[in-house]
Design a protein around this motif. Structure first.
Motif, PDB file in Angstrom:
ATOM      1  N   SER A  78     -39.519 -51.393   0.561  1.00  0.00           N
ATOM      2  CA  SER A  78     -40.059 -50.033   0.355  1.00  0.00           C
ATOM      3  C   SER A  78     -39.796 -49.157   1.573  1.00  0.00           C
ATOM      4  O   SER A  78     -39.602 -47.944   1.440  1.00  0.00           O
ATOM      5  CB  SER A  78     -41.566 -50.092   0.092  1.00  0.00           C
ATOM      6  OG  SER A  78     -41.813 -50.780  -1.111  1.00  0.00           O
ATOM      7  N   GLU A  95     -43.207 -47.140  -5.669  1.00  0.00           N
ATOM      8  CA  GLU A  95     -43.952 -48.351  -5.953  1.00  0.00           C
ATOM      9  C   GLU A  95     -45.340 -47.961  -6.457  1.00  0.00           C
ATOM     10  O   GLU A  95     -45.969 -47.044  -5.938  1.00  0.00           O
ATOM     11  CB  GLU A  95     -44.069 -49.158  -4.655  1.00  0.00           C
ATOM     12  CG  GLU A  95     -44.644 -50.531  -4.810  1.00  0.00           C
ATOM     13  CD  GLU A  95     -44.543 -51.345  -3.504  1.00  0.00           C
ATOM     14  OE1 GLU A  95     -43.744 -51.012  -2.614  1.00  0.00           O
ATOM     15  OE2 GLU A  95     -45.292 -52.319  -3.404  1.00  0.00           O
ATOM     16  N   ASP A 152     -38.563 -48.327  -7.021  1.00  0.00           N
ATOM     17  CA  ASP A 152     -39.311 -49.301  -6.224  1.00  0.00           C
ATOM     18  C   ASP A 152     -40.237 -50.112  -7.117  1.00  0.00           C
ATOM     19  O   ASP A 152     -41.261 -49.621  -7.584  1.00  0.00           O
ATOM     20  CB  ASP A 152     -40.106 -48.584  -5.118  1.00  0.00           C
ATOM     21  CG  ASP A 152     -40.543 -49.552  -4.015  1.00  0.00           C
ATOM     22  OD1 ASP A 152     -40.359 -50.776  -4.190  1.00  0.00           O
ATOM     23  OD2 ASP A 152     -41.050 -49.074  -2.977  1.00  0.00           O
ATOM     24  N   GLU A 153     -39.867 -51.359  -7.364  1.00  0.00           N
ATOM     25  CA  GLU A 153     -40.666 -52.320  -8.143  1.00  0.00           C
ATOM     26  C   GLU A 153     -41.115 -51.777  -9.496  1.00  0.00           C
ATOM     27  O   GLU A 153     -42.315 -51.782  -9.806  1.00  0.00           O
ATOM     28  CB  GLU A 153     -41.921 -52.734  -7.346  1.00  0.00           C
ATOM     29  CG  GLU A 153     -41.634 -53.223  -5.953  1.00  0.00           C
ATOM     30  CD  GLU A 153     -41.355 -54.721  -5.864  1.00  0.00           C
ATOM     31  OE1 GLU A 153     -41.252 -55.382  -6.926  1.00  0.00           O
ATOM     32  OE2 GLU A 153     -41.226 -55.203  -4.742  1.00  0.00           O
TER      33      GLU A 153
HETATM   34 MG   LIG Z   1     -42.565 -52.605  -1.431  1.00  0.00          MG
END
Ligand SMILES: [Mg+2]
Ligand SMILES: Nc1ncnc2c1ncn2[C@@H]1O[C@H](COP(=O)(O)OP(=O)(O)OP(=O)(O)O)[C@@H](O)[C@H]1O
Length: 247
Positions: A54, A96, A172-173
């Motif tokens: 991240s 995220e 992000d994820e």
């Molecule tokens: Mg992360």
């Protein structure tokens, strides 16, 4: 496949990151990271919790100033540019945790993302475009975003970032916290976004699925790249299989 550090021969580069260091005070979260995202590719960045994934995305999209290194977007140096300038230049982040505003409607979430950038008419057209691509958002447009399922909230997070019609999308994820069925849906959506012409840098802990959709991949551990190569080759690599794919 190559050890981290060497540079794969590539066509046009969407993103080119060279020797990036990012620190939080005395914590050197990212050290000497160089990576490339070819135009039209999906590139996966995988690695364990706390590896610095991240942090790299934050440095690319203007949320965190790098301490060293350069970032280029289609050849133009953008190191340290603020987020709004990067969005205008064609680079957007889906953060995220999605950062959906649960007490606002789906429409309000989209409007808030775009109202400072566009006249109302242009914004309405951009929202219509996203609703066409994500019909479920159209069905739920007047409902509170917090009432959407996790998978639908991820669609909203995608749509919000895509409003600006980015050339390069940082994810992000996106599969975080979702049930297995929803995880497959999210990866299907990633494929569709890519097919519509967006280059993608995908950060994921789900190594198996991200290597299955990606062209190229990088493995980050404790702030540094340890392996990079074609995603299909990495998926077959014994070191990756042992550490990330359950043997
Ligand atoms: Mg992360
Ligand atoms: N705001 C912050 N202040 C101080 N340290 C931070 C901050 N954000 C992250 N870190 C530290 O930087 C390192 C990298 O964190 P980062 O969130 O980038 O990792 P990650 O690979 O995204 O992990 P995860 O898989 O858990 O999302 C970690 O040691 C983390 O504790």
């Amino acid at each position: 496949m190559t050890e981290a550090g060497s540079s794969p021969a590539g066509a046009a580069l969407a993103l080119q990151v060279d020797d990036l260091d990012v620190a939080y005070g005395h914590v050197e979260a990212v050290r000497g990271v160089s990576l490339e995202v070819g135009e039209g590719k999906i590139v996966a960045l995988i690695g364990p919790n706390g590896a610095g994934k991240s942090t790299i995305l934050a440095a690319l999209c203007g949320l965190k100033k790098p301490d060293r290194g350069t970032v280029r977007l289609y050849g133009k140096e953008i190191t340290g540019w603020p987020s709004h300038r990067l969005v205008a230049e064609g680079l957007s982040l889906v953060p995220e945790g999605r950062a959906i505003l649960g007490r606002m409607t789906v429409r309000e979430n989209l409007v808030l993302a775009g109202e400072r950038k566009w006249e109302p008419k242009a914004l309405a057209a951009a929202i219509d475009e996203q609703v066409r691509d994500f019909p479920i958002l159209g069905e739920r447009i007047g409902q509170l975003a917090g009432a959407l399922s996790g998978g639908q909230q991820q669609m909203l997070a995608f749509a919000r970032a895509l409003l600006a019609r980015p050339r390069v999308l940082l994810l992000d994820e996106p599969s975080m916290g979702l049930s297995p069925i929803l995880v497959s849906q999210v990866f299907e959506t990633i494929r569709q976004i890519h097919e519509r012409g967006t280059t993608i840098l995908l950060v994921e802990q789900n190594a198996r699925l991200s290597l299955s959709v990606a062209d190229d991949a990088y493995v980050l551990e404790r702030g540094a790249l340890v392996l990079e190569g074609k995603a299909a080759e990495l998926a077959d690599d014994p070191r990756i299989r042992a550490a990330y794919l359950g043997g």
